[in-house]
Scaffold this motif. Structure first.
Motif, mmCIF file in Angstrom:
data_model
loop_
_atom_site.group_PDB
_atom_site.id
_atom_site.type_symbol
_atom_site.label_atom_id
_atom_site.label_comp_id
_atom_site.label_asym_id
_atom_site.label_seq_id
_atom_site.Cartn_x
_atom_site.Cartn_y
_atom_site.Cartn_z
ATOM 1 N N ASP A 58 10.681 4.769 11.139
ATOM 2 C CA ASP A 58 10.569 4.402 12.551
ATOM 3 C C ASP A 58 10.812 5.659 13.382
ATOM 4 O O ASP A 58 11.762 6.409 13.121
ATOM 5 C CB ASP A 58 11.597 3.312 12.894
ATOM 6 N N LEU A 59 9.951 5.884 14.364
ATOM 7 C CA LEU A 59 10.111 7.045 15.248
ATOM 8 C C LEU A 59 10.757 6.690 16.572
ATOM 9 O O LEU A 59 11.071 7.573 17.368
ATOM 10 C CB LEU A 59 8.747 7.699 15.522
ATOM 11 N N GLY A 60 10.956 5.392 16.830
ATOM 12 C CA GLY A 60 11.519 5.000 18.108
ATOM 13 C C GLY A 60 10.592 5.341 19.260
ATOM 14 O O GLY A 60 9.398 5.594 19.078
ATOM 15 N N VAL A 73 0.764 11.089 15.646
ATOM 16 C CA VAL A 73 1.465 9.973 15.007
ATOM 17 C C VAL A 73 0.545 9.267 14.018
ATOM 18 O O VAL A 73 0.938 8.913 12.907
ATOM 19 C CB VAL A 73 1.990 8.986 16.071
ATOM 20 N N GLU A 74 -0.724 9.062 14.412
ATOM 21 C CA GLU A 74 -1.704 8.415 13.536
ATOM 22 C C GLU A 74 -1.935 9.235 12.270
ATOM 23 O O GLU A 74 -2.216 8.675 11.203
ATOM 24 C CB GLU A 74 -3.026 8.229 14.277
ATOM 25 N N ARG A 75 -1.814 10.533 12.356
ATOM 26 C CA ARG A 75 -2.046 11.411 11.205
ATOM 27 C C ARG A 75 -0.788 11.651 10.379
ATOM 28 O O ARG A 75 -0.794 12.449 9.446
ATOM 29 C CB ARG A 75 -2.623 12.748 11.673
ATOM 30 N N GLY A 76 0.280 10.932 10.700
ATOM 31 C CA GLY A 76 1.487 11.009 9.894
ATOM 32 C C GLY A 76 2.468 12.086 10.286
ATOM 33 O O GLY A 76 3.439 12.334 9.563
ATOM 34 N N LEU A 77 2.229 12.751 11.432
ATOM 35 C CA LEU A 77 3.198 13.745 11.880
ATOM 36 C C LEU A 77 4.421 13.047 12.462
ATOM 37 O O LEU A 77 4.311 11.956 13.047
ATOM 38 C CB LEU A 77 2.578 14.689 12.908
ATOM 39 N N VAL A 78 5.568 13.666 12.282
ATOM 40 C CA VAL A 78 6.834 13.071 12.720
ATOM 41 C C VAL A 78 7.708 14.140 13.358
ATOM 42 O O VAL A 78 7.502 15.340 13.153
ATOM 43 C CB VAL A 78 7.600 12.433 11.531
ATOM 44 N N LEU A 79 8.667 13.691 14.127
ATOM 45 C CA LEU A 79 9.750 14.550 14.590
ATOM 46 C C LEU A 79 10.979 14.174 13.781
ATOM 47 O O LEU A 79 11.459 13.038 13.851
ATOM 48 C CB LEU A 79 10.006 14.338 16.087
ATOM 49 N N THR A 80 11.492 15.110 12.994
ATOM 50 C CA THR A 80 12.630 14.756 12.137
ATOM 51 C C THR A 80 13.876 14.421 12.946
ATOM 52 O O THR A 80 14.773 13.746 12.450
ATOM 53 C CB THR A 80 12.948 15.897 11.150
#
Length: 345
Positions: A58-60, A73-80
């Motif tokens: 979950d990225l909130g 976000v759709e391509r799977g990138l995240v902010l740790t």
């Protein structure tokens, strides 16, 4: 509850950390002395941007579009700094491990068994210490230090991750440093292993899989298939195993066992030597039918010597097929090179 997070750095080093329930990945990494890239830690700057290659999270909503766009976000990138896992995850970190003040793990294990497959290969089994079973992604390798030398050799695991007894399939090289050692090694000796390493590992199975193995390049696929058998799969999986001589076909009984255990798994073997008595002669590319490529809607994994890898790449170009993802590993007696080509990236 906690989840296992594999941090795969761009230099091929993988570090595993535990992430507590409701804990952000960045916080979990810092708690375990892995300094992932960061600046604001508030979802504003985007410095901690990485790619989640496997798992749920979950990225909130506490980050801004400038830091992470909807398309990313759709391509799977995240902010740790915002990512809270809800399962085990694999995260690609776009910097070398040294930039995060972490390094390659090193451990010792006991030599438990050496089985010779004539002059073709050696199946080598180690016993891990009670609290130190190796954790790795299926398909990865380690560097093994050859006793009484300062040199290492790289070998892919051929066993399931996390097992106390783990194995490698090693090509027998006449006069080779590791082959010579193993011919006289004593069971019970302790060896030093460094890793896990490499970006050649099994991702989530979302589409048909085509696995291409050359010689002892079969090893990482045995590890991958152990995981597929355990987790189950609803996609077809086909493996082509090519060797030079009849004697080089080893562990075919293991593939037959996987065919019984895994619905939808099939395999074929082929031998390149013209004088072979094997029913399928030629190279792996001679047995790549169009139906196996699903018009490109396929994930391809390839492990073999450089000429084989180059031949497969040329074949894809000639038939005009670009797989959704193409993960390959070239190996020589002393070196391993892994590459990923993802059309969807």
């Amino acid at each position: 509850m906690s989840y296992t997070i594999a941090l795969n750095f761009e230099d091929g080093v993988t570090r595993f950390i535990n992430c507590r329930e409701d804990e952000k990945v960045l916080d979990a990494a810092f708690r375990q002395k892995v300094n992932l890239p960061m600046d604001c830690s508030d979802g504003v700057c985007g410095t901690c941007k990485c790619r989640c290659e496997q798992g749920d999270y979950d990225l909130g909503e506490d980050f801004i579009d400038d830091a992470l766009t909807d398309d990313e976000v759709e391509r799977g990138l995240v902010l740790t700094c915002q990512m809270v896992p809800s399962s085990d995850c694999v995260i690609a970190i776009p910097v070398p491990s040294t930039a995060c003040k972490t390094g390659i793990a090193q451990f010792q294990a006991t030599l438990a068994e050496v089985k010779s497959h004539q002059d073709a290969a050696l199946e080598v089994v180690f016993e891990a210490d009670a609290t130190n079973a190796p954790v790795f992604l299926p398909g990865q390798y380690v560097n093994i230090t050859v006793p009484d030398s300062d040199q290492t050799r790289s070998y892919s695991f051929s066993s399931q991750p996390g097992a106390q007894r783990f194995s490698f399939l090693i090509k027998r090289v006449p006069g080779g440093l590791m082959s010579t050692y193993l011919d006289q090694a004593q069971i019970g000796e302790r060896l030093t292993l460094t890793g896990p390493l490499g970006s050649f590992y099994l991702r989530d199975v979302k589409r048909p899989l085509l696995m291409l193995a050359g010689g002892t390049g079969l090893a990482p696929f045995l590890s991958m298939l152990e995981v597929v058998a355990e987790r189950g799969v609803d996609q077809p999986v086909h493996l082509i195993y090519g060797v030079t001589r009849d004697l080089d076909l080893v562990l075919v009984d293991r593939l037959e066992e996987f065919a019984r255990r895994i619905p939808g798994f099939t395999f074929a073997t082929c031998v390149a030597e013209p004088g072979s008595t094997h029913p399928r002669k030629g190279y792996v590319t001679d047995h790549l039918s169009p139906s196996m490529l699903y018009d490109g809607n396929v994930d391809v994994y390839l492990c073999g010597p450089p000429p084989m890898v180059d031949a497969v790449r040329r074949h894809f170009s000639q038939v005009g097929i670009t797989p959704v993802s193409f993960h390959y590993e070239k190996f020589t007696p002393t070196q391993v090179v892994t590459v990923d080509e993802e059309a969807c990236a």
